[in-house]
Design an enzyme around this catalytic site. Structure first.
Site, PDB file in Angstrom:
ATOM      1  N   ALA A  63       0.858  -1.188   0.000  1.00  0.00           N
ATOM      2  CA  ALA A  63       0.000   0.000   0.000  1.00  0.00           C
ATOM      3  C   ALA A  63       0.892   1.234   0.000  1.00  0.00           C
ATOM      4  CB  ALA A  63      -0.866  -0.018   1.251  1.00  0.00           C
ATOM      5  N   GLY A 103       0.497  -5.164   0.922  1.00  0.00           N
ATOM      6  CA  GLY A 103      -0.653  -5.074   0.020  1.00  0.00           C
ATOM      7  C   GLY A 103      -0.373  -5.724  -1.326  1.00  0.00           C
ATOM      8  N   GLU A 106      -1.019  -9.234  -0.860  1.00  0.00           N
ATOM      9  CA  GLU A 106      -2.471  -9.418  -0.720  1.00  0.00           C
ATOM     10  C   GLU A 106      -3.144  -9.414  -2.095  1.00  0.00           C
ATOM     11  OE1 GLU A 106      -2.663  -6.203   2.166  1.00  0.00           O
ATOM     12  OE2 GLU A 106      -3.572  -7.573   3.614  1.00  0.00           O
ATOM     13  N   GLU A 126       4.173  -5.212   7.210  1.00  0.00           N
ATOM     14  CA  GLU A 126       3.299  -4.252   7.906  1.00  0.00           C
ATOM     15  C   GLU A 126       3.669  -4.064   9.368  1.00  0.00           C
ATOM     16  OE1 GLU A 126       2.328  -6.337   5.642  1.00  0.00           O
ATOM     17  OE2 GLU A 126       0.668  -5.553   4.443  1.00  0.00           O
TER      18      GLU A 126
HETATM   19  C1  3H9 Z   1       0.573  -2.263   3.350  1.00  0.00           C
HETATM   20  O1  3H9 Z   1       0.754  -2.778   2.294  1.00  0.00           O
HETATM   21  C2  3H9 Z   1      -0.708  -2.282   4.106  1.00  0.00           C
HETATM   22  C3  3H9 Z   1      -1.722  -3.240   3.564  1.00  0.00           C
HETATM   23  O2  3H9 Z   1      -1.493  -4.550   4.032  1.00  0.00           O
HETATM   24  C4  3H9 Z   1      -3.088  -2.904   4.057  1.00  0.00           C
HETATM   25  C5  3H9 Z   1      -3.789  -1.845   3.365  1.00  0.00           C
HETATM   26  C6  3H9 Z   1      -5.250  -1.817   3.718  1.00  0.00           C
HETATM   27  N1  3H9 Z   1       4.579   3.511  -0.082  1.00  0.00           N
HETATM   28  O3  3H9 Z   1      13.196   1.997  -0.078  1.00  0.00           O
HETATM   29  P1  3H9 Z   1      13.587   2.683  -1.343  1.00  0.00           P
HETATM   30  C7  3H9 Z   1       9.232   4.982  -1.677  1.00  0.00           C
HETATM   31  S1  3H9 Z   1       1.792  -1.370   4.114  1.00  0.00           S
HETATM   32  C8  3H9 Z   1       5.027   4.723  -0.423  1.00  0.00           C
HETATM   33  O4  3H9 Z   1      14.600   3.741  -1.275  1.00  0.00           O
HETATM   34  P2  3H9 Z   1      14.751   0.268  -2.374  1.00  0.00           P
HETATM   35  C9  3H9 Z   1      10.366   5.350  -0.726  1.00  0.00           C
HETATM   36  O5  3H9 Z   1       9.926   6.236   0.271  1.00  0.00           O
HETATM   37  C10 3H9 Z   1       3.130  -1.377   2.972  1.00  0.00           C
HETATM   38  N2  3H9 Z   1       6.291   4.966  -0.817  1.00  0.00           N
HETATM   39  O6  3H9 Z   1      13.978   1.639  -2.504  1.00  0.00           O
HETATM   40  C11 3H9 Z   1      11.362   5.969  -1.684  1.00  0.00           C
HETATM   41  O7  3H9 Z   1      10.926   7.288  -1.955  1.00  0.00           O
HETATM   42  P3  3H9 Z   1      11.992   8.451  -2.192  1.00  0.00           P
HETATM   43  C12 3H9 Z   1       3.864  -2.647   2.953  1.00  0.00           C
HETATM   44  C13 3H9 Z   1       7.134   3.935  -0.845  1.00  0.00           C
HETATM   45  O8  3H9 Z   1      14.955  -0.216  -3.736  1.00  0.00           O
HETATM   46  C14 3H9 Z   1      11.175   5.150  -2.961  1.00  0.00           C
HETATM   47  O9  3H9 Z   1       9.868   4.563  -2.870  1.00  0.00           O
HETATM   48  N3  3H9 Z   1       5.050  -2.523   2.124  1.00  0.00           N
HETATM   49  C15 3H9 Z   1       6.735   2.649  -0.490  1.00  0.00           C
HETATM   50  O10 3H9 Z   1      15.902   0.412  -1.450  1.00  0.00           O
HETATM   51  C16 3H9 Z   1      12.205   4.056  -3.131  1.00  0.00           C
HETATM   52  O11 3H9 Z   1      12.222   3.271  -1.943  1.00  0.00           O
HETATM   53  C17 3H9 Z   1       6.222  -2.102   2.626  1.00  0.00           C
HETATM   54  O12 3H9 Z   1       6.366  -1.841   3.797  1.00  0.00           O
HETATM   55  C18 3H9 Z   1       5.389   2.455  -0.106  1.00  0.00           C
HETATM   56  N4  3H9 Z   1       4.915   1.242   0.222  1.00  0.00           N
HETATM   57  O13 3H9 Z   1      13.724  -0.720  -1.636  1.00  0.00           O
HETATM   58  C19 3H9 Z   1       7.366  -1.993   1.643  1.00  0.00           C
HETATM   59  N5  3H9 Z   1       7.792   1.820  -0.613  1.00  0.00           N
HETATM   60  O14 3H9 Z   1      12.790   8.032  -3.374  1.00  0.00           O
HETATM   61  C20 3H9 Z   1       8.125  -0.724   1.858  1.00  0.00           C
HETATM   62  C21 3H9 Z   1       8.817   2.576  -1.035  1.00  0.00           C
HETATM   63  O15 3H9 Z   1      11.161   9.677  -2.383  1.00  0.00           O
HETATM   64  N6  3H9 Z   1       9.172  -0.534   0.890  1.00  0.00           N
HETATM   65  N7  3H9 Z   1       8.424   3.856  -1.173  1.00  0.00           N
HETATM   66  O16 3H9 Z   1      12.818   8.501  -0.939  1.00  0.00           O
HETATM   67  C22 3H9 Z   1      10.352  -1.181   0.957  1.00  0.00           C
HETATM   68  O17 3H9 Z   1      10.605  -2.021   1.801  1.00  0.00           O
HETATM   69  C23 3H9 Z   1      11.402  -0.788  -0.055  1.00  0.00           C
HETATM   70  O18 3H9 Z   1      11.030   0.464  -0.584  1.00  0.00           O
HETATM   71  C24 3H9 Z   1      11.577  -1.775  -1.228  1.00  0.00           C
HETATM   72  C25 3H9 Z   1      12.546  -1.140  -2.269  1.00  0.00           C
HETATM   73  C26 3H9 Z   1      12.187  -3.085  -0.698  1.00  0.00           C
HETATM   74  C27 3H9 Z   1      10.277  -2.068  -1.916  1.00  0.00           C
END
Ligand code: 3H9
Length: 712
Positions: A63, A103, A106, A126
C-alpha cells in the site's frame, strides 16, 4: 491523473500492468486503474485470461504508506480491488518480480494463480510499520500456507525468497525468464481450465486442527518480547486468530479491520511510519548553507578501497566492503596483527557460508577480493582509504600524513573515529576537501548505521561519494557536522552521565536498565557499557584530562562528575571482556548479565565515603533523567546545525543505539509523545534540583519551540 495501470492484449491474454514508479505502491490511482482494467478485461470477449504484473523493477511493493491517514481509505479501497480480482469471470495470474510486499502480496493472493521470478522476494512487512496486513492478508494467507508459517511471517515481517515462497505453497510456480512472457505462456495454458475452486477466500485454514496449540505457542513467544515492545505483533496474531475462530471469512475480515483501526489510530503506527520515511529522508542530505545538496552534487566512482588497521573495527569494515564486491586492501604494521585480521575476516566469511547466506564460490570470491598488506605504498591506486586505528589524535594524524603522501590526489581519506575532530586530522593533509569521517558501529559488518562526518572544508563531491558508498555497502548513511561525539555519542554522553548519577543517588545498575528496557531499548545503559568495554571511555576521559591526580572526585571542569565508571575500571571490571563490569558474566567474554554483590558494594562504599543519603528513585524520574538531557542535546545539535533535520537524529538513534522504533526516535518522541512544553518544564525542574549539572539548561531552540507548541 496519469494512468497508473494499463490493459494490453497478447492473443487471448489480457495484461494488466501497474505503472507507478518507483515501487508501484498501491496508491489511489493504482487501485482505480487495476479495477478499471480488470472490468475492461472481463467485458472484452477476445480476452480469456488475465496476467497482473508490475512495470519497471517490481510487482506492487505494498500500500502507499504516504497515503495513510489521508487518501488511504478512498474508494476503491484495496479490499474492494481484491474482491474485483477474485470474482472476475476469467482466471487471473499474478506474475511477480522484484518484491511483492504487504498489500502487493495481498493482491497476489486474490489472484487465482501466482507465478514468481526466482529472484523475487515477498513478505508482510506491515508489522514494522505498526500495522497489520489489513487487506485480508491475515485471513487469506493462512489459507495458502500453513497457519504456523503465516503467523511467523506476519508477526515478524520477514521477507522470504522465491524458493521459500514456493516451498511454503505461497506461489504455484517459479520462473526465470521474462516475467510477462512467462505469465502469458502460463495463462494460455490455463485459459480454458476451471479456476473458481482456486479462490483463496473459499479455502479452509491450513493447520486449523492444531490451531489452539499453534496460537498458544506463538502468544508465549511474542509475550516474551512484549515488555516495552510494539503492540503490532500481538495484534497481528489476534487478527490471524480470527481466520480460525470467526464463523465466516467476512466476519474474519471485519475483525481484521477493527484491529487495524485500533493500530492505525495508535501513536505507535504513526511513529513507525515516520521511522520508515526518516530512514529514506537522510539520504537527501544538505549542507547548512542549503546550496550544496544531494540533488546538485555528483558522487565519484569508488572501485577500490583500503582499510588501515586490522582490529575489530577494521576487519568489520573490510568485510562490509568485500561483501559488496569492492576489492579491498587491509593494511597493518605488524605481520602478527595482519594475520589475526585476515583470520577474523576468514571467520566472518565462513559464518556467512554456514548460515547459507553465501555459496562456497561467493566465499572464494570474497577471499580473492581481499589483499592483506604491510606496506602503505600499496595505497597508491585506491579510491578511498578508511583508517580504523587506535582512537588517539596523535596516532590518527600520523596515519593521515602517510595516507596523504601516498594516495593518488583524487582519493578520499576517511577516518573511522567515534569522537575525534575531523578538522584537526584534515590540517595535516594537503587535501582537506577530501577528508571525511565515517563512523561505523560495532560490529561494523552487521550494524546498519554509518554516521558520516563533514569537516569544515570537506567538499560536496567527497560527501556525495561517501553517502553513495554508504548505500552501496548496505548502510544507512547519515551526514552530520563535526563536534565532539558527533550526534550519537554526544547525546549518549548526557544519558550516560545521568544513568551514573542515578546509581550514586539510590538506584542499582539493573534497576536503571530495567526502566530503559521497559521503555523499549533492547538493552539498558549499563549492559551496553559492559558490552562495549568500560576501558574505552576511561581512556578517552584520560585523553581529555578528566582523569588524573589532584582532581576533585565528584566535580570536574566546572560541573558534577560521576567517577563510578572509573572506579569499575580501576577495580579490574572492564565489562564482558574481563568477565565482570557493572554485572557479572561468569567468565571472560560471557554474555548473560547477573547482578554482582561486588559492584553493589563498590557503589555503596562510594556513597558512604561521600556521605550520600541513598533514596528510592521512582521509574518516572529514572526515565526523565535518562532521556530528557539527551533530547535537550538533540535540540542543541539542531540549533548548531550539526544535524539539519530531526530525521537525521532520530535515524541515528533508531539504527545505531537501539531507540525503539515505535516511539520514532528521541526528537519524534519529544514532539509527539511527551510534548515540548512538558520536556521544557521538567528540564527546568531538574535544573533547580541539580544546579551543578550544565545539561539541564534548556537549549534556546527547545525553549522557543516549546513556547510555540504551548500556544497551539
Ligand atoms: C501495506 O501494504 C498495508 C496493507 O497490508 C493494508 C492496506 C489496507 N509507499 O526503499 P527505497 C518509496 S503497508 C510509499 O529507497 P529500495 C520510498 O519512500 C506497505 N512509498 O527503494 C522511496 O521514496 P523516495 C507494505 C514507498 O529499492 C522510494 O519509494 N510494504 C513505499 O531500497 C524508493 O524506496 C512495505 O512496507 C510504499 N509502500 O527498496 C514496503 N515503498 O525516493 C516498503 C517505497 O522519495 N518498501 N516507497 O525517498 C520497501 O521495503 C522498499 O522500498 C523496497 C525497495 C524493498 C520495496
Amino acid at each position: 491523473m496519469t494512468t497508473m495501470a494499463e490493459l494490453t492484449r497478447r492473443g487471448i491474454i489480457g495484461i494488466v500492468k501497474v505503472k507507478h514508479p518507483p515501487v508501484n505502491a498501491l496508491s489511489y490511482g493504482v487501485r482505480k486503474g487495476i479495477t478499471e482494467c480488470m472490468k475492461k478485461a472481463e467485458s472484452d470477449p477476445a480476452i480469456q485470461a488475465v496476467v497482473l504484473c508490475g512495470d519497471g523493477r517490481t510487482f506492487p511493493a505494498g500500500a502507499d504508506i504516504s497515503e495513510f491517514g489521508g487518501k488511504f481509505a478512498e474508494g476503491p479501497d484495496l479490499r474492494s480491488v481484491l474482491v474485483t480480482i477474485e470474482n472476475l469471470r476469467k482466471p487471473v495470474v499474478a506474475a511477480i518480480h522484484g518484491t511483492a510486499l504487504g498489500g502487493g502480496l495481498e493482491v497476489a493472493l486474490s489472484c487465482h494463480y501466482r507465478l514468481m521470478h526466482t529472484t523475487a522476494r515477498t513478505g508482510f512487512p506491515e508489522v514494522a510499520l505498526g500495522i497489520l496486513p489489513a487487506a485480508t492478508g491475515t485471513q487469506r494467507f493462512p489459507r495458502v500456507t500453513h497457519l504456523a508459517n503465516a503467523i511467523e511471517m506476519i508477526t515478524s515481517g520477514r521477507h522470504i525468497t522465491a524458493k521459500e515462497a514456493h516451498s511454503k505453497g505461497i506461489v504455484d510456480k517459479l520462473v526465470s525468464g521474462d516475467i510477462i512472457q512467462e505469465g502469458v505462456t502460463f495463462a494460455n495454458d490455463i485459459a480454458s481450465k476451471p479456476y473458481r475452486h482456486l479462490m483463496v477466500s473459499t479455502k479452509p485454514v491450513i493447520g486449523a486442527e492444531n490451531a489452539q496449540q499453534i496460537f498458544d505457542e506463538a502468544r508465549k513467544r511474542l509475550a516474551s518480547r512484549a515488555v516495552g515492545g510494539p503492540i503490532a505483533p500481538m495484534m497481528c496474531l489476534k487478527a490471524i486468530e480470527g481466520a480460525v475462530k470467526m464463523p465466516t471469512f467476512e466476519k474474519g475480515i471485519q475483525h481484521e479491520a477493527d484491529l487495524m483501526y485500533l493500530l492505525m489510530t495508535s501513536g505507535q503506527a504513526r511513529a513507525q511510519q515516520y521511522a520508515f520515511f526518516a530512514e529514506r529522508a537522510v539520504s537527501k542530505w544538505e549542507l547548512p548553507d542549503g546550496a550544496t545538496n544531494s540533488r546538485n552534487t555528483k558522487p565519484k566512482a569508488v572501485k577500490t578501497a583500503a582499510v588501515i588497521g586490522a582490529g575489530t573495527m577494521g576487519t568489520g569494515i573490510a568485510m562490509t566492503l568485500l561483501s559488496r564486491g569492492i576489492p579491498t586492501i587491509l593494511i597493518e604494521q605488524d605481520q602478527k596483527f595482519l594475520d589475526r585480521g585476515v583470520a577474523a575476516i576468514g571467520k566472518l566469511i565462513a559464518y556467512q557460508v554456514n548460515k547459507k547466506r553465501i555459496s562456497n564460490e561467493q566465499a572464494q570470491k570474497l577471499h580473492t577480493l581481499l589483499k592483506p598488506s604491510l606496506h602503505y605504498a600499496d595505497l597508491k591506486d585506491v579510491d578511498i582509504v578508511i583508517e580504523a586505528v587506535f582512537e588517539n589524535m596523535d596516532i590518527k594524524k600520523t596515519v593521515f600524513r602517510k595516507m596523504d603522501a601516498l594516495c593518488k590526489p583524487s582519493a578520499i581519506l576517511a577516518s573511522n573515529t567515534s569522537n575525534l575532530n575531523i578538522d584537526e586530522m584534515a590540517t595535516v593533509t594537503k587535501r582537506p576537501g577530501s577528508v571525511i569521517g565515517m563512523h561505523f558501529f560495532a560490529p561494523a559488518n552487521v550494524m546498519r548505521l554509518l554516521e558520516n562526518i563533514r569537516g569544515r572544508q570537506t567538499s560536496g563531491e567527497t560527501i556525495a561519494t561517501v553517502m553513495d558508498l554508504s548505500k552501496r555497502i548496505g548502510k544507512v548513511g547519515v551526514l552530520v557536522g563535526n563536534c565532539y561525539g558527533f550526534v550519537g555519542n554526544r547525546m549518549l554522553h548526557m544519558y550516560g552521565a545521568e544513568a551514573s548519577f542515578l546509581i550514586e543517588e539510590g538506584c542499582l545498575p539493573h534497576e536503571v536498565d530495567q526502566c530503559i528496557k521497559v521503555f523499549g531499548f533492547p538493552m539498558g545503559f549499563f549492559q551496553v557499557a559492559d558490552l562495549s568495554g568500560l576501558d574505552i571511555g576511561y581512556k578517552a576521559r584520560k585523553g581529555l584530562g578528566l582523569i588524573g591526580k589532584g582532581l576533585p572526585e565528584r566535580f570536574r571542569f566546572g560541573q558534577r562528575y560521576s567517577p563510578i565508571s572509573d572506579i569499575m575500571v580501576e577495580n579490574g571490571r572492564l565489562g564482558q571482556k574481563s568477565g565482570k563490569g557493572y554485572y557479572n558474566y561468569g567468565k571472560i567474554g560471557g554474555r548473560v548479565p547477573e547482578r554482582d554483590p561486588e559492584t553493589e558494594e563498590l557503589i555503596l562504599n562510594f556513597c558512604k565515603k561521600h556521605n550520600i543519603q541513598r533514596r528510592r528513585i521512582a521509574p518516572q524520574e529514572v526515565m526523565e533523567r535518562c532521556l530528557y538531557p539527551l533530547i535537550n542535546e538533540g535540540f542543541k545539535i539542531l540549533q548548531e546545525k550539526i544535524a539539519t533535520k530531526d530525521e537525521e537524529i532520530d535515524t541515528i538513534w533508531m539504527t545505531g543505539y537501539g531507540w525503539p522504533r515505535h516511539t520514532g526516535g528521541p526528537m519524534y518522541y519529544a514532539r509527539n509523545f511527551v510534548g515540548l512544553p512538558k520536556i521544557y518544564e521538567r528540564l527546568l525542574y531538574y535544573k533547580a534540583q541539580f544546579p551543578d549539572s550544565k545539561h539541564w539548561e534548556p537549549c534556546e531552540l527547545l525553549r522557543k519551540e516549546a513556547m510555540q507548541q504551548a500556544k497551539l
